[in-house]
Design an enzyme around this catalytic site. Sequence first.
Site, short mmCIF file in Angstrom:
data_model
loop_
_atom_site.label_atom_id
_atom_site.label_comp_id
_atom_site.label_asym_id
_atom_site.label_seq_id
_atom_site.Cartn_x
_atom_site.Cartn_y
_atom_site.Cartn_z
N MET A 36 1.22 14.51 -3.63
CA MET A 36 0.20 13.53 -4.02
C MET A 36 0.25 12.34 -3.06
O MET A 36 -0.23 11.25 -3.38
CB MET A 36 0.43 13.07 -5.45
CG MET A 36 0.30 14.23 -6.44
SD MET A 36 -0.16 13.72 -8.10
CE MET A 36 1.15 12.62 -8.50
N GLY A 37 0.87 12.52 -1.88
CA GLY A 37 0.95 11.42 -0.92
C GLY A 37 2.03 10.43 -1.32
O GLY A 37 2.92 10.74 -2.10
N HIS A 40 7.78 10.13 1.20
CA HIS A 40 9.06 9.50 1.51
C HIS A 40 9.99 10.58 2.09
O HIS A 40 9.56 11.71 2.32
CB HIS A 40 9.65 8.84 0.27
CG HIS A 40 9.62 9.72 -0.95
ND1 HIS A 40 10.32 10.91 -1.02
CD2 HIS A 40 8.97 9.62 -2.14
CE1 HIS A 40 10.12 11.47 -2.19
NE2 HIS A 40 9.28 10.72 -2.89
N GLY A 42 12.10 12.41 0.79
CA GLY A 42 12.15 13.65 0.01
C GLY A 42 11.06 14.60 0.46
O GLY A 42 11.30 15.81 0.66
N HIS A 43 9.85 14.06 0.68
CA HIS A 43 8.76 14.90 1.20
C HIS A 43 9.07 15.36 2.62
O HIS A 43 8.73 16.48 3.00
CB HIS A 43 7.44 14.12 1.19
CG HIS A 43 6.97 13.73 -0.18
ND1 HIS A 43 7.04 12.44 -0.65
CD2 HIS A 43 6.43 14.46 -1.19
CE1 HIS A 43 6.56 12.38 -1.87
NE2 HIS A 43 6.19 13.58 -2.23
N GLY A 156 9.95 20.26 -4.54
CA GLY A 156 11.22 19.53 -4.67
C GLY A 156 11.86 19.74 -6.03
O GLY A 156 11.17 19.72 -7.05
N VAL A 185 16.44 14.53 -2.53
CA VAL A 185 16.97 13.58 -1.55
C VAL A 185 17.19 12.25 -2.27
O VAL A 185 16.36 11.85 -3.10
CB VAL A 185 15.99 13.41 -0.37
CG1 VAL A 185 16.50 12.37 0.64
CG2 VAL A 185 15.76 14.75 0.33
N SER A 195 8.02 8.46 -5.41
CA SER A 195 6.94 7.53 -5.05
C SER A 195 6.86 6.40 -6.06
O SER A 195 6.31 5.34 -5.77
CB SER A 195 5.61 8.28 -4.99
OG SER A 195 5.75 9.41 -4.16
N ARG A 196 7.38 6.63 -7.26
CA ARG A 196 7.28 5.60 -8.30
C ARG A 196 8.40 4.56 -8.21
O ARG A 196 8.34 3.54 -8.90
CB ARG A 196 7.28 6.25 -9.70
CG ARG A 196 5.97 7.02 -9.96
CD ARG A 196 5.85 7.52 -11.38
NE ARG A 196 4.50 7.98 -11.66
CZ ARG A 196 4.12 9.26 -11.74
NH1 ARG A 196 5.02 10.23 -11.58
NH2 ARG A 196 2.87 9.58 -12.01
O1 PAF Z 1 4.84 17.10 -7.36
C1 PAF Z 1 3.73 16.62 -7.10
O2 PAF Z 1 3.59 15.73 -6.25
C2 PAF Z 1 2.50 17.10 -7.86
O3 PAF Z 1 2.80 17.35 -9.19
C3 PAF Z 1 1.84 18.33 -7.21
C4 PAF Z 1 2.76 19.54 -7.21
C5 PAF Z 1 1.47 17.99 -5.78
C6 PAF Z 1 0.57 18.70 -7.97
O4 PAF Z 1 -0.36 17.67 -7.95
#
Ligand code: PAF
Length: 289
Positions: A36-37, A40, A42-43, A156, A185, A195-196
């Site tokens: 969802m953008g 960080h 972790g992504h 993740g 991570v 992200s929160r």
């Molecule tokens: O983990 C997330 O960021 C969301 O739940 C996902 C898997 C992208 C679905 O919107």
Amino acid sequence: MPHGHSLSVLKTIRSLSQTTRLCRAARGPVVLVPTMGALHRGHAALIEKARSLAGREGLVVVSIFVNPTQFGPKEDFSRYPRPFAADRMLCAAHGADVIFHPTAEAMYPTENSTLVDETDVSAVLCGAARPGHFRGVCTVVLKLLQITQPEVAVFGLKDFQQCAVIRRMVRDLNVPVRIVPVATVREADGLALSSRNRYLTAAERAQAPVLRRALRAASAAFHAGETRAAKLRQLILKTLATAPLAHPDYVEIADADTLRPVREVRRGTVFALAVFFGQTRLIDNLWLR
Ligand code: PAF
């Protein structure tokens, strides 16, 4: 991470489908990283894993879409961060080939009336606390899998239940994709990246590592011989209580596949928790593997 790929941003479903179809035929596997953008480290680890699975020739697609259907009416959909320029840089730096960045209208045209409901693994933990959340997640993930048709999708493990729900959906609906989980991570003090985390005040941020401390206290007690789930759960709650700003939403000790509570803890059990700091809800887990 050095790589010889350039990054393109695709906004339409048709352009993404065409790109992945061509790549699959001519080059190699397609690996999807749904996000969802507000990306960080972790992504970044997910994208790097995807790059290693795709190889030099394959295609790494990162979807960035703040999915409205997985937010409850009182949740943070409208204020969810959307720092697209920074996200794009992170994707480029970690080896993505394509960002899929659709509009809400493209993903959910007004006549959209089909939702995907996984009804077992979704029913507990975050699913019980956030009704409809996993219906939204399953719906958008299935749509992303259909549009992208990847060989592999990477998720993740911080969202442990999400991984379990998606594995079940893919199995139940015979979706031809391999789901690859990637380890959480963390910050140096143990806080899982999310992200929160940016919503936390300084005082909340200072206390937030208590989630990890509580999970590790229970894991240490298990390794020292305590196998009664009720005792370990109490220990987690007692540790959380040392942080006055932490308000537990749930603390569960569950089987890693069914996510149902267990009485006796053994290898394969997961400790999972959700804790509020003010309005901010953080989750974390520890999987005894
Ligand atoms: O983990 C997330 O960021 C969301 O739940 C996902 C898997 C992208 C679905 O919107």
